[in-house]
Design a protein around this motif. Structure first.
Motif, short mmCIF file in Angstrom:
data_model
loop_
_atom_site.label_atom_id
_atom_site.label_comp_id
_atom_site.label_asym_id
_atom_site.label_seq_id
_atom_site.Cartn_x
_atom_site.Cartn_y
_atom_site.Cartn_z
N SER A 106 0.88 -1.17 0.00
CA SER A 106 0.00 0.00 0.00
C SER A 106 0.92 1.21 0.00
O SER A 106 2.12 1.10 0.24
N SER A 107 0.37 2.37 -0.24
CA SER A 107 1.22 3.56 -0.35
C SER A 107 1.88 3.91 0.98
O SER A 107 3.06 4.29 1.00
N ILE A 108 1.18 3.77 2.10
CA ILE A 108 1.78 4.09 3.40
C ILE A 108 2.87 3.08 3.76
O ILE A 108 3.91 3.44 4.31
N LYS A 109 2.67 1.81 3.42
CA LYS A 109 3.69 0.79 3.68
C LYS A 109 4.93 1.03 2.83
O LYS A 109 6.05 0.82 3.29
N GLU A 137 4.78 -5.01 -8.46
CA GLU A 137 3.39 -4.63 -8.75
C GLU A 137 2.65 -5.66 -9.60
O GLU A 137 1.44 -5.62 -9.69
N GLY A 138 3.35 -6.59 -10.25
CA GLY A 138 2.72 -7.47 -11.21
C GLY A 138 2.06 -8.72 -10.67
O GLY A 138 1.24 -9.31 -11.32
N SER A 139 2.40 -9.14 -9.45
CA SER A 139 1.95 -10.44 -8.98
C SER A 139 0.47 -10.47 -8.57
O SER A 139 -0.20 -11.47 -8.74
N SER A 140 -0.04 -9.41 -7.99
CA SER A 140 -1.45 -9.36 -7.61
C SER A 140 -1.98 -7.95 -7.85
O SER A 140 -1.25 -7.06 -8.24
N HIS A 141 -3.26 -7.77 -7.60
CA HIS A 141 -3.87 -6.47 -7.90
C HIS A 141 -3.32 -5.35 -7.01
O HIS A 141 -3.28 -4.20 -7.41
N GLN A 142 -2.90 -5.65 -5.78
CA GLN A 142 -2.37 -4.59 -4.93
C GLN A 142 -0.86 -4.58 -4.87
O GLN A 142 -0.28 -3.59 -4.45
N GLY A 143 -0.21 -5.64 -5.28
CA GLY A 143 1.24 -5.68 -5.30
C GLY A 143 1.83 -6.22 -4.02
O GLY A 143 1.14 -6.42 -3.02
N ILE A 144 3.14 -6.44 -4.04
CA ILE A 144 3.86 -7.00 -2.91
C ILE A 144 5.14 -6.19 -2.70
O ILE A 144 5.78 -5.76 -3.66
#
Length: 133
Positions: A29-32, A52-59
């Motif tokens: 997330s942006s704060i993380k 960013e590519g692995s899931s909709h929110q990213g890792i």
């Protein structure tokens, strides 16, 4: 679903350190991302990568930093301060000092996510997210 994603982020880092893992993956997330950048800039983690590519929110992949001789972690203690049930806000005149300046407090301010020392220099207050030392 977690009610406090920042606490989940810090707990994943804490658990990975206790298990002596080299890399920990956390949902993004942006704060993380901003907290991760601050931890890297202050020397508490070795490296990080935003995937960013692995899931909709990213890792976020975080490479933890250890002392090569003693194998102790650079992060001794990481604690959430402001929680969803009880937010902790401080003014520019009452910013916290962690271990008399040896640790850092990460704050969310109007100027972005910064450490307590940077907030003192900019003369801004905000929400105290966590303590790290």
């Amino acid at each position: 679903m977690t009610t406090d994603p920042i606490a989940d982020y810090l707990t994943r880092i804490r658990n990975a350190i206790k298990a002596n893992h080299r890399i920990v993956e956390v949902p993004s997330s942006s704060i993380k991302k901003e907290i991760t950048k601050v931890l890297h800039d202050q020397g508490y983690i070795q490296n990080y990568k935003f995937d960013e590519g692995s899931s909709h929110q990213g890792i976020i992949k975080i490479a933890l930093k250890y002392n090569p001789r003693t194998r102790s972690s650079a992060i001794v203690h990481i604690k959430r301060v402001s929680k969803p049930g009880l937010r902790k806000y401080v003014g520019a005149d009452s910013l916290p000092r962690v271990l008399n300046g040896l640790g850092i407090a990460i704050l969310s301010t109007s100027k972005g996510v910064v450490t307590d020392k940077q907030a003192r220099e900019m003369n801004v207050g905000g929400e105290v997210l966590c303590y790290v030392y």
